[in-house]
Design a protein around this motif. Structure first.
Motif, PDB file in Angstrom:
ATOM      1  N   VAL A   3       0.164 -10.177  13.806  1.00 16.78           N
ATOM      2  CA  VAL A   3       0.873  -9.836  12.568  1.00 16.78           C
ATOM      3  C   VAL A   3       1.955 -10.870  12.329  1.00 16.78           C
ATOM      4  CG1 VAL A   3       0.402  -7.375  12.751  1.00 16.78           C
ATOM      5  CG2 VAL A   3       2.485  -8.302  13.775  1.00 16.78           C
ATOM      6  N   ALA A  28       1.888   0.900  11.036  1.00 18.50           N
ATOM      7  CA  ALA A  28       0.552   0.689  10.470  1.00 18.50           C
ATOM      8  C   ALA A  28      -0.442   0.141  11.489  1.00 18.50           C
ATOM      9  CB  ALA A  28       0.645  -0.266   9.283  1.00 18.50           C
ATOM     10  N   GLN A  29       0.082  -0.607  12.474  1.00 20.22           N
ATOM     11  CA  GLN A  29      -0.796  -1.251  13.456  1.00 20.22           C
ATOM     12  C   GLN A  29      -0.536  -0.646  14.840  1.00 20.22           C
ATOM     13  OE1 GLN A  29      -3.057  -3.412  12.306  1.00 20.22           O
ATOM     14  NE2 GLN A  29      -2.168  -3.293  10.249  1.00 20.22           N
ATOM     15  N   ALA A  63      -1.995  -8.170   9.420  1.00 19.10           N
ATOM     16  CA  ALA A  63      -0.935  -7.682   8.527  1.00 19.10           C
ATOM     17  C   ALA A  63       0.168  -8.730   8.385  1.00 19.10           C
ATOM     18  CB  ALA A  63      -0.344  -6.375   9.053  1.00 19.10           C
ATOM     19  N   ARG A  64       0.875  -8.661   7.260  1.00 19.55           N
ATOM     20  CA  ARG A  64       2.002  -9.563   6.983  1.00 19.55           C
ATOM     21  C   ARG A  64       3.025  -8.817   6.140  1.00 19.55           C
ATOM     22  NH1 ARG A  64       3.959 -12.834   2.940  1.00 19.55           N
ATOM     23  NH2 ARG A  64       4.722 -14.937   3.506  1.00 19.55           N
ATOM     24  N   GLN A  65       4.294  -8.989   6.479  1.00 16.71           N
ATOM     25  CA  GLN A  65       5.395  -8.433   5.698  1.00 16.71           C
ATOM     26  C   GLN A  65       6.456  -9.511   5.510  1.00 16.71           C
ATOM     27  OE1 GLN A  65       6.014  -5.590   4.184  1.00 16.71           O
ATOM     28  NE2 GLN A  65       4.855  -3.943   5.143  1.00 16.71           N
ATOM     29  N   LEU A  99       5.306  -2.416  10.041  1.00 11.61           N
ATOM     30  CA  LEU A  99       4.168  -3.075  10.683  1.00 11.61           C
ATOM     31  C   LEU A  99       3.703  -2.306  11.911  1.00 11.61           C
ATOM     32  CD1 LEU A  99       5.186  -6.866  10.508  1.00 11.61           C
ATOM     33  CD2 LEU A  99       3.210  -5.813   9.407  1.00 11.61           C
TER      34      LEU A  99
END
Length: 347
Positions: A182, A235-236, A214-216, A232
């Motif tokens: 991520v 979600a992961q 994922a990326r934020q 993050l």
């Protein structure tokens, strides 16, 4: 990682102390008989006092550890020279305010301007105004839209930062099937953030076993770093690595990681904060490395501005002029080499 190279080798080498590489080359204390034959008659800047130079320095508001380190590096470097007077502004994140500060420096007729724009595109015109007024500009970090707006650009390698972070993580996970990573990015409206992400993605293409899931974007703040990292993690449920663009927002990210009780992955940071170096050295948590984006580039900018104001080149090169562009190297710092970088860490 190589050891810190010689003075001459520091100029465009692996940047063992980031921008300090250029600092040393700009202000070499080598005697004439130690220099290469091509440089025997070159008017290179030295530590010895020369023509007085007034340097105007304008940057964004120092509301971030890295930006504060930029100001500190510029001020401390200027104090080294008895022939340099530094006119430094208070800094502003508001475009109009920063333009006004730079115009004040232009009206004062400083010899050289060093500008780290809050927004390179928005401040291009004031860079052009300075150049047209006969005041050469050293454009620091965030580049203007037009090369006519500056005499020399010096900054970090944002693409290389992402690339090196990606390769470091890739090598650590290359034997793990179905590895998941991520990314905690910075400010998405900045071109530098896009470049860091692009470099990271390009590096991961070399490791088909790894997927970025994922990326934020965390806006370079501790608070946002904590909030976005918490999202993050929620979600992961299982990840193998995290790349965080910025060590300041990484403070918040580490808080979220600790609160979630997660330790199954490795974390790579960005920039080179002292706290990150210390955590890497202790090697007790998920943070295993950070990729440099050295604030010492501001000290290099002062060296370049002084040389430019004195009509000098830099020792260790054959040219009579300073370069048009200098891009620093984004070294990866982990427990194996952290000691040699510790003195460059910023608070």
């Amino acid at each position: 990682m190589p050891q810190i190279p010689s003075r001459r080798g520091l100029l465009f080498g692996t940047a063992a102390v980031g921008a300090g590489a250029l600092l040393t080359a700009c202000t070499s204390n080598e005697s004439e008989d130690e220099k290469p034959a091509a440089n025997q008659n070159q008017p290179a800047a030295s530590d010895k006092p020369g023509k007085p130079v007034t340097i105007g320095f304008a940057g964004p508001q120092a509301d971030h550890g890295w930006l504060n380190a930029i100001n500190e590096n510029a001020e401390s470097r200027a104090k080294k020279y008895s022939d340099v007077t530094l006119e430094i502004t208070e800094g502003a994140n508001d475009t109009a305010a920063q333009i006004g500060q730079i115009e004040t420096l232009i009206n004062k007729k400083v010899d050289v301007l060093v500008i780290l724009p809050a927004d390179g595109k928005a401040l291009t015109q004031v860079g052009l105004k300075a150049m047209r007024a006969g005041i050469p500009v050293i454009n620091l970090d965030r580049v203007f839209n037009s090369p006519q707006a500056y005499r020399c650009y010096i900054g970090g390698d944002n693409y290389g930062m992402g690339l090196n972070a990606g390769h470091y993580i890739g090598e650590k996970l290359k034997d793990k099937k179905g590895a998941k990573v991520v990314e905690l990015a910075g400010l998405d409206n900045l071109e530098l953030t896009k470049q860091r992400t692009q470099g990271f993605d390009d590096a991961l293409k070399n490791y088909p076993n790894i997927s970025k899931v994922a990326r934020q974007a965390a806006d370079f703040t501790v608070e946002s770093g904590q909030a976005k990292m918490a999202q993050l993690l929620q979600a992961q449920k299982q990840i193998d690595a995290l790349w965080n663009h910025d060590d300041d927002q990484g403070v918040g990210a580490l808080r979220a990681i600790e609160q979630a009780g997660r330790d199954e992955f490795l974390m790579v940071g960005g920039a080179g904060a002292l706290a990150a170096f210390e955590a890497i050295k202790q090697d007790r948590g998920v943070l295993k490395a950070t990729v440099l984006y050295p604030p010492t580039m501001a000290a290099s900018a002062i060296d370049l501005a002084r040389a430019l104001g004195q009509g000098k080149g830099i020792s260790g090169t054959a040219e009579f002029e300073i370069p048009a562009s200098v891009t620093l190297y984004s070294a990866v710092v982990d427990k194996d080499n952290v000691d040699q970088y510790m003195a460059t860490g910023f608070k």
